[in-house]
Scaffold this motif. Structure first.
Motif, mmCIF file in Angstrom:
data_model
loop_
_atom_site.group_PDB
_atom_site.id
_atom_site.type_symbol
_atom_site.label_atom_id
_atom_site.label_comp_id
_atom_site.label_asym_id
_atom_site.label_seq_id
_atom_site.Cartn_x
_atom_site.Cartn_y
_atom_site.Cartn_z
ATOM 1 N N GLN A 155 0.319 2.729 14.660
ATOM 2 C CA GLN A 155 1.122 1.605 14.168
ATOM 3 C C GLN A 155 2.543 1.636 14.726
ATOM 4 O O GLN A 155 3.130 0.597 15.021
ATOM 5 C CB GLN A 155 1.173 1.638 12.637
ATOM 6 C CG GLN A 155 -0.163 1.409 11.951
ATOM 7 C CD GLN A 155 -0.764 0.056 12.295
ATOM 8 O OE1 GLN A 155 -0.131 -0.982 12.110
ATOM 9 N NE2 GLN A 155 -1.981 0.059 12.818
ATOM 10 N N ARG A 194 -6.592 0.709 1.862
ATOM 11 C CA ARG A 194 -5.278 0.661 1.224
ATOM 12 C C ARG A 194 -4.226 0.060 2.136
ATOM 13 O O ARG A 194 -3.327 -0.651 1.676
ATOM 14 C CB ARG A 194 -4.881 2.055 0.752
ATOM 15 C CG ARG A 194 -5.630 2.483 -0.510
ATOM 16 C CD ARG A 194 -5.458 3.946 -0.811
ATOM 17 N NE ARG A 194 -6.091 4.285 -2.085
ATOM 18 C CZ ARG A 194 -6.315 5.523 -2.492
ATOM 19 N NH1 ARG A 194 -5.966 6.549 -1.721
ATOM 20 N NH2 ARG A 194 -6.889 5.759 -3.663
ATOM 21 N N TYR A 195 -4.319 0.341 3.434
ATOM 22 C CA TYR A 195 -3.378 -0.288 4.358
ATOM 23 C C TYR A 195 -3.687 -1.779 4.533
ATOM 24 O O TYR A 195 -2.785 -2.610 4.575
ATOM 25 C CB TYR A 195 -3.402 0.421 5.718
ATOM 26 C CG TYR A 195 -2.602 1.702 5.742
ATOM 27 C CD1 TYR A 195 -1.226 1.702 5.504
ATOM 28 C CD2 TYR A 195 -3.209 2.920 6.025
ATOM 29 C CE1 TYR A 195 -0.490 2.879 5.529
ATOM 30 C CE2 TYR A 195 -2.475 4.100 6.058
ATOM 31 C CZ TYR A 195 -1.121 4.073 5.803
ATOM 32 O OH TYR A 195 -0.399 5.246 5.824
ATOM 33 N N GLY A 198 -2.599 -3.715 1.534
ATOM 34 C CA GLY A 198 -1.170 -3.628 1.246
ATOM 35 C C GLY A 198 -0.812 -2.692 0.117
ATOM 36 O O GLY A 198 0.337 -2.685 -0.356
ATOM 37 N N TRP A 200 -0.694 0.493 0.324
ATOM 38 C CA TRP A 200 0.200 1.474 0.948
ATOM 39 C C TRP A 200 1.132 0.736 1.902
ATOM 40 O O TRP A 200 0.684 -0.032 2.752
ATOM 41 C CB TRP A 200 -0.579 2.531 1.708
ATOM 42 C CG TRP A 200 -1.245 3.535 0.818
ATOM 43 C CD1 TRP A 200 -1.110 3.679 -0.529
ATOM 44 C CD2 TRP A 200 -2.165 4.553 1.233
ATOM 45 N NE1 TRP A 200 -1.874 4.713 -0.990
ATOM 46 C CE2 TRP A 200 -2.532 5.272 0.060
ATOM 47 C CE3 TRP A 200 -2.708 4.922 2.454
ATOM 48 C CZ2 TRP A 200 -3.427 6.342 0.099
ATOM 49 C CZ3 TRP A 200 -3.590 5.986 2.503
ATOM 50 C CH2 TRP A 200 -3.948 6.696 1.329
ATOM 51 N N LYS A 201 2.399 0.962 1.762
ATOM 52 C CA LYS A 201 3.398 0.328 2.608
ATOM 53 C C LYS A 201 3.923 1.299 3.652
ATOM 54 O O LYS A 201 3.983 2.505 3.420
ATOM 55 C CB LYS A 201 4.565 -0.184 1.761
ATOM 56 C CG LYS A 201 4.162 -1.132 0.634
ATOM 57 C CD LYS A 201 3.588 -2.431 1.181
ATOM 58 C CE LYS A 201 3.299 -3.402 0.029
ATOM 59 N NZ LYS A 201 2.727 -4.671 0.524
ATOM 60 N N SER A 204 9.981 0.131 6.355
ATOM 61 C CA SER A 204 10.594 -0.486 7.543
ATOM 62 C C SER A 204 11.760 0.329 8.056
ATOM 63 O O SER A 204 12.045 0.336 9.266
ATOM 64 C CB SER A 204 11.059 -1.908 7.210
ATOM 65 O OG SER A 204 11.985 -1.905 6.152
#
Length: 209
Positions: A155, A194-195, A198, A200-201, A204
């Protein structure tokens, strides 16, 4: 060197403290966890406590030879060119190249080659920035933390390389045939879901510029 004692009931903490007193805490430190968190949780806390510019984690049982660190360092140097580039180098025990050497039981080979779910990385070397980026976002604290780590690396577009290392199976492993595989498969499915949902975040503020 940081020795992370994940709530063990043996003499790990006493042995680590003995050598820390001999060589000094600047060279060897003990991080003793009050309770067992799982391998991922222990590795995460050790990596976030590390001070170096290149951070390596490996099991303390001697299954991987520390002399193989040279291979990981050469690969890191080749992909970063001496520049500050986020990179993750995996020491592989997966027989991906002819000079990889391993001695495993039949069950371990079945788990790894038959189901392709057991993580193949016996050790990992990261640049400091990459370690901070990935471990600050890591969610999994059990065996499948490797999968979470590699998902995050993808990612964040962190450079990932794999090199073969020597590895020998050590008696006393906590891997339980079938049960460990099922647990690993369950964790991998949960990571993906979970990703996607959403739950798990990815923070940023830890993203690469």
């Amino acid at each position: 060197v940081i020795v992370v004692d994940d709530g063990s009931d043996d003499a790990t903490d006493r042995v680590a403290l003995y050598y820390s007193r001999r060589v000094g805490p600047d060279r060897l430190r003990l991080l003793k966890l009050a309770r067992n968190l799982g391998k991922g949780g222990a590795v995460r806390r050790g990596m976030l406590a590390a001070r170096g510019q290149r951070l390596l984690f490996a099991d303390a049982d001697g299954a991987t030879r520390f002399s193989d660190l040279d291979r990981l360092e050469r690969e890191l140097q080749s992909c970063t060119g001496g520049r500050c580039i986020n990179a993750l180098i995996c020491g592989s025990r997966a027989h991906l190249q002819q000079d990889a050497v391993a001695q495993r039981s039949f069950v371990r080979n079945l788990l790894m080659h038959g189901f392709h779910l057991t993580p193949n990385a016996a050790s990992k070397l990261l640049t400091r920035d990459a370690a901070h980026l990935l471990f600050c976002n890591l969610h999994v604290e059990r065996w499948a933390f490797d999968c979470d780590l590699l998902y995050l690396a993808n990612q964040f577009r962190v450079t990932v390389r794999e090199v073969p290392v020597n590895w020998t199976e050590i008696d006393g492993s906590k891997i339980i045939p079938v049960f460990s595989w099922l647990q690993m498969a369950f964790d991998i499915v949960l990571i993906r879901l979970r990703y996607l949902l959403g739950a798990w975040k990815i923070e940023s503020r830890h993203r690469l510029e």
